[in-house]
Design a protein around this motif. Sequence first.
Motif, PDB file in Angstrom:
ATOM      1  N   VAL A  93       0.842  -1.197   0.000  1.00 25.84           N
ATOM      2  CA  VAL A  93       0.000   0.000   0.000  1.00 25.84           C
ATOM      3  C   VAL A  93       0.875   1.244   0.000  1.00 25.84           C
ATOM      4  O   VAL A  93       0.657   2.171  -0.775  1.00 25.84           O
ATOM      5  N   MET A  94       1.909   1.248   0.830  1.00 28.15           N
ATOM      6  CA  MET A  94       2.794   2.410   0.896  1.00 28.15           C
ATOM      7  C   MET A  94       3.537   2.624  -0.425  1.00 28.15           C
ATOM      8  O   MET A  94       3.778   3.757  -0.828  1.00 28.15           O
ATOM      9  N   GLN A  95       3.888   1.530  -1.102  1.00 28.83           N
ATOM     10  CA  GLN A  95       4.660   1.638  -2.338  1.00 28.83           C
ATOM     11  C   GLN A  95       3.809   2.010  -3.545  1.00 28.83           C
ATOM     12  O   GLN A  95       4.223   2.806  -4.379  1.00 28.83           O
ATOM     13  N   TYR A  96       2.618   1.425  -3.668  1.00 31.15           N
ATOM     14  CA  TYR A  96       1.851   1.551  -4.903  1.00 31.15           C
ATOM     15  C   TYR A  96       0.666   2.494  -4.850  1.00 31.15           C
ATOM     16  O   TYR A  96       0.145   2.891  -5.891  1.00 31.15           O
ATOM     17  N   LEU A  97       0.205   2.853  -3.662  1.00 33.33           N
ATOM     18  CA  LEU A  97      -0.917   3.774  -3.561  1.00 33.33           C
ATOM     19  C   LEU A  97      -0.403   5.139  -3.126  1.00 33.33           C
ATOM     20  O   LEU A  97       0.647   5.254  -2.515  1.00 33.33           O
ATOM     21  N   GLU A  98      -1.150   6.157  -3.457  1.00 34.75           N
ATOM     22  CA  GLU A  98      -0.721   7.537  -3.199  1.00 34.75           C
ATOM     23  C   GLU A  98      -1.348   8.052  -1.913  1.00 34.75           C
ATOM     24  O   GLU A  98      -2.563   7.962  -1.729  1.00 34.75           O
ATOM     25  N   GLU A  99      -0.513   8.599  -1.040  1.00 29.26           N
ATOM     26  CA  GLU A  99      -1.035   9.230   0.178  1.00 29.26           C
ATOM     27  C   GLU A  99      -1.045  10.739  -0.029  1.00 29.26           C
ATOM     28  O   GLU A  99      -0.016  11.346  -0.309  1.00 29.26           O
ATOM     29  N   HIS A 100      -2.213  11.326   0.090  1.00 25.97           N
ATOM     30  CA  HIS A 100      -2.382  12.766  -0.088  1.00 25.97           C
ATOM     31  C   HIS A 100      -1.927  13.506   1.169  1.00 25.97           C
ATOM     32  O   HIS A 100      -1.855  12.920   2.249  1.00 25.97           O
ATOM     33  N   PRO A 101      -1.632  14.798   1.059  1.00 16.24           N
ATOM     34  CA  PRO A 101      -1.194  15.577   2.223  1.00 16.24           C
ATOM     35  C   PRO A 101      -2.184  15.554   3.393  1.00 16.24           C
ATOM     36  O   PRO A 101      -1.780  15.703   4.540  1.00 16.24           O
ATOM     37  N   ASP A 102      -3.470  15.351   3.108  1.00 16.56           N
ATOM     38  CA  ASP A 102      -4.466  15.305   4.185  1.00 16.56           C
ATOM     39  C   ASP A 102      -4.537  13.934   4.858  1.00 16.56           C
ATOM     40  O   ASP A 102      -5.363  13.705   5.723  1.00 16.56           O
ATOM     41  N   GLY A 103      -3.654  13.004   4.459  1.00 17.72           N
ATOM     42  CA  GLY A 103      -3.598  11.686   5.081  1.00 17.72           C
ATOM     43  C   GLY A 103      -4.428  10.625   4.390  1.00 17.72           C
ATOM     44  O   GLY A 103      -4.358   9.457   4.768  1.00 17.72           O
ATOM     45  N   LEU A 104      -5.208  10.997   3.388  1.00 16.02           N
ATOM     46  CA  LEU A 104      -5.994   9.996   2.674  1.00 16.02           C
ATOM     47  C   LEU A 104      -5.091   9.202   1.741  1.00 16.02           C
ATOM     48  O   LEU A 104      -4.276   9.764   1.013  1.00 16.02           O
ATOM     49  N   VAL A 105      -5.250   7.890   1.778  1.00 16.11           N
ATOM     50  CA  VAL A 105      -4.531   6.994   0.880  1.00 16.11           C
ATOM     51  C   VAL A 105      -5.481   6.662  -0.260  1.00 16.11           C
ATOM     52  O   VAL A 105      -6.565   6.106  -0.039  1.00 16.11           O
ATOM     53  N   ASP A 106      -5.099   6.998  -1.473  1.00 17.43           N
ATOM     54  CA  ASP A 106      -5.935   6.849  -2.661  1.00 17.43           C
ATOM     55  C   ASP A 106      -5.774   5.448  -3.242  1.00 17.43           C
ATOM     56  O   ASP A 106      -4.662   5.022  -3.542  1.00 17.43           O
ATOM     57  N   SER A 107      -6.886   4.739  -3.416  1.00 21.38           N
ATOM     58  CA  SER A 107      -6.850   3.403  -4.022  1.00 21.38           C
ATOM     59  C   SER A 107      -6.569   3.478  -5.512  1.00 21.38           C
ATOM     60  O   SER A 107      -6.349   2.455  -6.155  1.00 21.38           O
ATOM     61  N   LEU A 108      -6.585   4.691  -6.054  1.00 21.82           N
ATOM     62  CA  LEU A 108      -6.376   4.935  -7.482  1.00 21.82           C
ATOM     63  C   LEU A 108      -7.407   4.217  -8.336  1.00 21.82           C
ATOM     64  O   LEU A 108      -7.158   3.894  -9.496  1.00 21.82           O
ATOM     65  N   ALA A 109      -8.575   3.951  -7.743  1.00 22.35           N
ATOM     66  CA  ALA A 109      -9.687   3.263  -8.399  1.00 22.35           C
ATOM     67  C   ALA A 109      -9.297   1.885  -8.912  1.00 22.35           C
ATOM     68  O   ALA A 109      -9.891   1.369  -9.847  1.00 22.35           O
ATOM     69  N   MET A 110      -8.274   1.280  -8.284  1.00 17.86           N
ATOM     70  CA  MET A 110      -7.868  -0.086  -8.638  1.00 17.86           C
ATOM     71  C   MET A 110      -8.510  -1.041  -7.638  1.00 17.86           C
ATOM     72  O   MET A 110      -8.477  -0.783  -6.429  1.00 17.86           O
TER      73      MET A 110
END
Length: 76
Positions: free
Chosen positions: A18-35
């Motif tokens: 999750v840390m490597q492939y998903l994006e964490e936004h500055p507000d702390g949300l980790v984006d699933s990137l719709a995958m």
Amino acid sequence: MPREDRENPAIGALALMVMQYLEEHPDGLVDSLAMSAGEHAIAALSELGFMETVVSGRVFGRWTDAGRALCEKVCD
């Protein structure tokens, strides 16, 4: 949460992915990137108490305190 869950290498590997492939936004949300794999990873970590699931048009996650501790542990 049982101690063995926190020490399970598969859970640590999932957190690393999750840390490597998903994006964490500055507000702390980790984006699933719709995958779907990202959504399933967030859901699995949420069930174990390491993330919270946030749905806002698509699935996001947010690390819990236990999740942050897990990330620190697996990054050592």
